[in-house]
Design a protein around this motif. Structure first.
Motif, PDB file in Angstrom:
ATOM      1  N   ASN A  33     -22.834  25.383   1.085  1.00 46.76           N
ATOM      2  CA  ASN A  33     -23.932  24.428   1.181  1.00 46.76           C
ATOM      3  C   ASN A  33     -23.871  23.452   0.020  1.00 46.76           C
ATOM      4  O   ASN A  33     -23.218  23.694  -1.001  1.00 46.76           O
ATOM      5  CB  ASN A  33     -25.289  25.142   1.231  1.00 46.76           C
ATOM      6  N   SER A  34     -24.571  22.394   0.140  1.00 47.59           N
ATOM      7  CA  SER A  34     -24.477  21.300  -0.835  1.00 47.59           C
ATOM      8  C   SER A  34     -25.117  21.638  -2.166  1.00 47.59           C
ATOM      9  O   SER A  34     -24.680  21.167  -3.212  1.00 47.59           O
ATOM     10  CB  SER A  34     -25.129  20.038  -0.250  1.00 47.59           C
ATOM     11  N   SER A  35     -26.172  22.484  -2.187  1.00 47.07           N
ATOM     12  CA  SER A  35     -26.840  22.810  -3.458  1.00 47.07           C
ATOM     13  C   SER A  35     -25.919  23.607  -4.372  1.00 47.07           C
ATOM     14  O   SER A  35     -25.808  23.316  -5.563  1.00 47.07           O
ATOM     15  CB  SER A  35     -28.121  23.601  -3.185  1.00 47.07           C
ATOM     16  N   TYR A  38     -23.356  21.350  -5.825  1.00 48.81           N
ATOM     17  CA  TYR A  38     -23.842  20.507  -6.914  1.00 48.81           C
ATOM     18  C   TYR A  38     -23.907  21.297  -8.225  1.00 48.81           C
ATOM     19  O   TYR A  38     -23.508  20.820  -9.293  1.00 48.81           O
ATOM     20  CB  TYR A  38     -25.223  19.968  -6.549  1.00 48.81           C
ATOM     21  N   VAL A  39     -24.390  22.535  -8.140  1.00 53.00           N
ATOM     22  CA  VAL A  39     -24.462  23.376  -9.351  1.00 53.00           C
ATOM     23  C   VAL A  39     -23.075  23.637  -9.910  1.00 53.00           C
ATOM     24  O   VAL A  39     -22.846  23.589 -11.120  1.00 53.00           O
ATOM     25  CB  VAL A  39     -25.177  24.700  -9.017  1.00 53.00           C
TER      26      VAL A  39
END
Length: 526
Positions: A33-35, A38-39
């Motif tokens: 997933n994108s979250s 990003y982390v």
């Protein structure tokens, strides 16, 4: 040729696609997933840089070093100077504590014997009002006595207890020990004794035999010898009053200023205020009419508050010995009450309002007897390392003490701490004669007996409340237990540690070391 050319093209195509796939895993796998993606990108950009990793490693090593150096109790400047080597070398825990409490050591007292040690510091008080006693193997009798006296309102009461009370107890202990061993000391023989009547008095508590008073043998009493050198000039009296004021709260001082406000109200609040104003005028009001009247009454032998209390009786030494066993608790109780009576009478003539607590411990063979008056405290470390109380503080807010004070017509008030009539923070003490007139403060000790064989203690701690303001019983036992190999058996270290924790009172700590549950007489017996 065409086949070889096709093979080359196919190989290059597969190799390039394979390299692209590997590069994706090397540079970063695309998360589900994108979250999370990003982390991961933020951590890769900011946290996984070489300079960040090196700095974090250095900080961790520095923190571990500070913890290993045991300098967390110092201030920030102390930590830096200690780390850089600017704080000088210290050896052991006591040396480090001396850096924290060097000011306390400037006004300190100590005494060491083979099996006990005491350390006292004046602390943040203007004067040192504590006193201590170490008497090992009194005149070869096998009886050892230890005492802590925490004075308040001046030094007179604590000094009186140390010199007069302890001397009278010594004398009675020696005579009783000789009688228990089948000996008679010179001067102990005399007229008939009244031991049977004494026993009746002990069981019936309040029924006094007049016959026993008439036949009681006169004894050489040292209590009145102190009065000869205790007639100071006006300057020293004023100094004692000044030191007493320092031990009161500002609220109490303010209450003295409004002493005339209690008109003719009949409610409990008005009566309490009148009682407090009356007592405060006796303590602090030099020019008030009430003060002058009280002084005149005292000089003429009347207190203006009913008949004067009768002097407590003391008995011959043989009355305290039954079947070869000495009643140490009865000896201490009788001598404490008699000394308190004489102290109050002497203090009235001198207008000295000082008082003192008393914590007295007697060790004889396998017996330990502890008598307590006030809020000094004793604690025992048994063979398992458990903290066993040797005494219990006398505080005004306790149910038993509060009821006794109310029955005497007094009250307690909260002024920083709970105080008797808004004045004294302990409900039992020697001296304090304005409060003794109305029986609001008494000197009756609580006595506890212990069998050393059952408990097999490692050591005992006797200390004034300056220590117990910053240590619990369990904390004190654990602290001293780790420092029994020190010259003062941990007494010095814990006193300085209490000062560094912020204790504002005088601090006196006495540590008594026992081996195999027995107290071995030290070199001071000589």
């Amino acid at each position: 040729m065409e086949d070889e050319l096709e093979d080359k093209i196919l190989y290059q195509t597969l190799s390039k696609s394979h390299m692209k796939l590997l590069s994706k895993f090397a540079v970063g796998v695309t998360p589900l997933n994108s979250s999370l993606s990003y982390v991961w990108k933020v951590m890769r950009v900011y946290l996984f840089k070489p300079e960040v990793l090196i700095a974090g490693l250095l900080i961790c090593l520095f923190v571990l070093y500070l913890q290993a150096a045991e300098v967390w109790s110092r201030g920030f400047i102390g930590r830096i100077s200690n780390t850089l080597g600017l704080g000088g070398k210290t050896t052991g825990r006591s040396g480090k504590l001396s850096l924290l409490a060097s000011a306390a050591e400037k006004n300190s007292w100590d005494e060491r014997t083979g099996g006990s040690a005491v350390y006292a510091v004046q602390g943040r008080r203007a004067k040192m009002e504590d006193r201590f006693v170490i008497s090992e193997n009194i005149n070869g009798s096998g009886i050892s006595l230890f005492a802590i006296f925490d004075g308040h309102g001046g030094e007179y009461a604590a000094e009186y207890a140390k010199t007069v009370l302890i001397k009278n107890i010594h004398q009675k202990l020696l005579q009783s020990s000789a009688i228990a061993d089948g000996k008679e000391l010179p001067g102990s023989e005399g007229g008939p004794t009244t031991c049977a009547e004494d026993e009746r008095k002990e069981t019936n508590d309040g029924k006094e035999s007049e016959k026993g008073t008439d036949r009681q043998e006169p004894e050489v009493n040292e209590r009145y010898k102190v009065n000869a050198h205790n007639e100071p000039a006006a300057a020293s009296t004023v100094q004692r009053r000044a030191s007493f004021r320092k031990s009161k709260t500002e609220d109490t001082m303010a209450g003295n200023g409004g002493g005339g406000a209690g008109g003719g109200g009949s409610g409990p609040a008005n009566s309490n205020q009148m009682l407090e104003n009356d007592l405060l005028s006796k303590y602090m009001g030099n020019q008030s009419p009430a003060r002058q009247q009280v002084k005149q009454n005292l000089l003429h032998g009347t207190s203006g508050s009913g008949p004067a209390p009768a002097k407590p009786k003391t008995y011959e030494a043989r009355c305290y010995v039954q079947n070869g066993s000495i009643n140490f608790g009865k000896i201490i109780t009788d001598e404490v009450l008699a000394a308190d009576y004489d102290l109050v009478e002497a203090a009235k003539k001198m207008s000295d309002f000082a008082g003192t607590t008393a914590l007295i411990a007697v060790i004889h063979r396998t017996k330990l007897i502890v008598a307590n008056v006030g809020d000094s405290r004793g604690v025992m470390c048994d063979f398992k390392g458990n903290a066993i109380p040797l005494s219990f503080d006398h505080k005004p807010q306790q149910v038993r003490e509060q009821k006794r004070i109310a029955d005497a017509g007094g009250f307690i008030a909260f002024k920083g701490v709970w105080r008797v009539a808004g004045i004294l923070a302990t409900s039992r003490a020697l001296g304090d004669y304005p409060l003794k007139e109305k029986n609001l403060v008494i000197a009756n000790p609580d006595v506890l007996s212990f069998d050393l064989v059952d408990h097999r203690p490692q050591f005992l701690i006797l200390a004034s409340d300056g220590l117990w303001d910053t240590f619990t019983n369990e904390e004190a036992v654990a602290f001293v237990r780790e420092r029994l190999d020190e010259p003062h058996f941990g007494a010095k270290s814990i006193a300085l540690q209490s000062y560094s924790r912020g204790s504002v009172d005088n601090i006196t700590v006495l540590v008594i070391v026992l081996k195999n549950g027995r107290y071995e007489i030290g070199s001071s017996s000589n």
